[in-house]
Design an enzyme around this catalytic site. Sequence first.
Site, PDB file in Angstrom:
ATOM      1  CB  SER A 270      60.796  33.510  24.945  1.00 29.85           C
ATOM      2  OG  SER A 270      59.985  34.341  25.740  1.00 29.85           O
ATOM      3  CB  SER A 271      55.437  34.595  24.142  1.00 32.68           C
ATOM      4  OG  SER A 271      55.554  34.572  25.545  1.00 32.68           O
ATOM      5  CB  CYS A 272      59.381  37.971  26.315  1.00 35.23           C
ATOM      6  SG  CYS A 272      61.003  37.272  26.152  1.00 35.23           S
TER       7      CYS A 272
ATOM      8  CE1 TYR B  39      65.664  33.990  27.600  1.00 29.73           C
ATOM      9  CE2 TYR B  39      63.481  34.868  27.139  1.00 29.73           C
ATOM     10  CZ  TYR B  39      64.339  33.788  27.236  1.00 29.73           C
ATOM     11  OH  TYR B  39      63.871  32.526  26.978  1.00 29.73           O
TER      12      TYR B  39
ATOM     13  CE  LYS C  86      65.810  32.298  24.189  1.00 27.06           C
ATOM     14  NZ  LYS C  86      66.313  30.958  23.837  1.00 27.06           N
TER      15      LYS C  86
ATOM     16  CG  HIS D 126      58.976  32.080  34.188  1.00 23.31           C
ATOM     17  ND1 HIS D 126      60.024  31.315  33.731  1.00 23.31           N
ATOM     18  CD2 HIS D 126      59.011  33.226  33.473  1.00 23.31           C
ATOM     19  CE1 HIS D 126      60.664  31.968  32.785  1.00 23.31           C
ATOM     20  NE2 HIS D 126      60.072  33.132  32.599  1.00 23.31           N
TER      21      HIS D 126
HETATM   22  P1  GDP Z   1      56.734  37.486  32.547  1.00 26.02           P
HETATM   23  O1  GDP Z   1      55.663  36.669  31.883  1.00 26.02           O
HETATM   24  O2  GDP Z   1      57.930  37.699  31.700  1.00 26.02           O
HETATM   25  O3  GDP Z   1      56.186  38.781  33.089  1.00 26.02           O
HETATM   26  O4  GDP Z   1      57.331  36.632  33.759  1.00 26.02           O
HETATM   27  P2  GDP Z   1      56.780  35.984  35.127  1.00 26.02           P
HETATM   28  O5  GDP Z   1      56.234  34.628  34.873  1.00 26.02           O
HETATM   29  O6  GDP Z   1      57.925  36.058  36.105  1.00 26.02           O
HETATM   30  O7  GDP Z   1      55.616  36.947  35.674  1.00 26.02           O
HETATM   31  C1  GDP Z   1      54.335  36.983  35.137  1.00 26.02           C
HETATM   32  C2  GDP Z   1      53.424  37.856  35.981  1.00 26.02           C
HETATM   33  O8  GDP Z   1      53.144  37.177  37.224  1.00 26.02           O
HETATM   34  C3  GDP Z   1      53.997  39.221  36.375  1.00 26.02           C
HETATM   35  O9  GDP Z   1      52.936  40.178  36.321  1.00 26.02           O
HETATM   36  C4  GDP Z   1      54.430  38.998  37.820  1.00 26.02           C
HETATM   37  O10 GDP Z   1      54.470  40.187  38.586  1.00 26.02           O
HETATM   38  C5  GDP Z   1      53.310  38.085  38.304  1.00 26.02           C
HETATM   39  N1  GDP Z   1      53.628  37.329  39.526  1.00 26.02           N
HETATM   40  C6  GDP Z   1      52.785  37.223  40.610  1.00 26.02           C
HETATM   41  N2  GDP Z   1      53.369  36.531  41.587  1.00 26.02           N
HETATM   42  C7  GDP Z   1      54.579  36.132  41.131  1.00 26.02           C
HETATM   43  C8  GDP Z   1      55.631  35.380  41.707  1.00 26.02           C
HETATM   44  O11 GDP Z   1      55.598  34.927  42.832  1.00 26.02           O
HETATM   45  N3  GDP Z   1      56.746  35.166  40.904  1.00 26.02           N
HETATM   46  C9  GDP Z   1      56.824  35.656  39.626  1.00 26.02           C
HETATM   47  N4  GDP Z   1      57.915  35.409  38.900  1.00 26.02           N
HETATM   48  N5  GDP Z   1      55.836  36.413  39.080  1.00 26.02           N
HETATM   49  C10 GDP Z   1      54.733  36.649  39.815  1.00 26.02           C
END
Ligand code: GDP
Length: 332
Positions: free
Chosen positions: A110-112, A139, A143, A182
């Site tokens: 994953s890119s994280c 996580y 990875k 996500h």
């Molecule tokens: P990340 O890429 O590991 O940070 O994982 P996410 O895909 O869960 O979140 C990406 C970004 O989208 C973060 O800044 C979240 O706060 C934002 N975000 C905005 N609305 C949402 C939502 O409804 N669900 C999630 N999971 N993230 C959200």
Amino acid sequence: MSIERSTKIYLAGHLGLAGSALHRALRAAGFDNLVLRSHAELELTDQRAVRRFFAAERPEVVLLAAAKVGGILANDRYPADFIHQNLAVQVNVIEEAWRAGARKLLFLGSSCVYPRACPQPIKEDYLLTGPLETTNRAYAVAKIAGIEMCWSYNRQHGAQFLAVMPTNLFGPGDNYDLESSHVLPALIRKAHEAKATGRAELVVWGSGNPRREFLYSDEMADACVFLLSLSGERYASLVRPEAPPLLNIGCGTDITIRELAQMVCKVVGFRGALRFDASKPDGVPQKLLDVTRLAALGWQARLPLQEGISRAYANFLEVLRAAEKDAAKLTG
Ligand code: GDP
């Protein structure tokens, strides 16, 4: 030598978002000697079960797409589950694949895995050059251990194990649960429900300012099949013992979460306002992969983001209709 269509391939995690896309891509490319096991059929955290399975099947190629995954909140709340399950699956599958004589293995990361404050776009070389983002550290460490395992097996055993780091994926079979998903599937669901119930606004977590890159799962799968199909020499150049066998898979462009929410609303047809909930975390400010290496090999993403979101929304509606039909049958 590149792999033949009759090669025996074990695809671990074929029912997940990434795995189901790989399954479609492999079938479409004519690979028909696939070994598949659902989670109920094979518990990948169970070392003995995994050893028995590999000893019996002896796949030549292994694709490891099975993982415990989740969005920012799930990662933050359940770090023990994320580190334990992912480490266990990787340790078992990578070790047993090697013992059973697998020629190649593709490990999906994953890119994280990259440091929080990386220069952007993120090159493969930035691995382990700085502190990680805290919301998904457990996580990410799991990875990173998987990448290190691939490299170690290449160095010690002459294996050809490759770790690919896909950017944020979305697509058919995604997790639409608002707590654990996500951002992209969450926004699709929120926009759909807001439209269906005539709500005036849609809540977006965080500030809306973080930048993310998104790739449709079938495109990632296409890239993986492309990599597996490289000539022996070109594939071997990716898994040389001198460097971590690491390759980014992305589309090369990112957008802000605010722009993403606007695009999702457009696709879904929700015309209300966006409200930003600052009590939720932003996570990393930016995550954009440098895909120069993949592009140099000859692969490039093609699907525009909005088209990918339209396809994902169509799939969301299909799943919803199927669930409604099932519910009607139960009550009827
Ligand atoms: P990340 O890429 O590991 O940070 O994982 P996410 O895909 O869960 O979140 C990406 C970004 O989208 C973060 O800044 C979240 O706060 C934002 N975000 C905005 N609305 C949402 C939502 O409804 N669900 C999630 N999971 N993230 C959200």
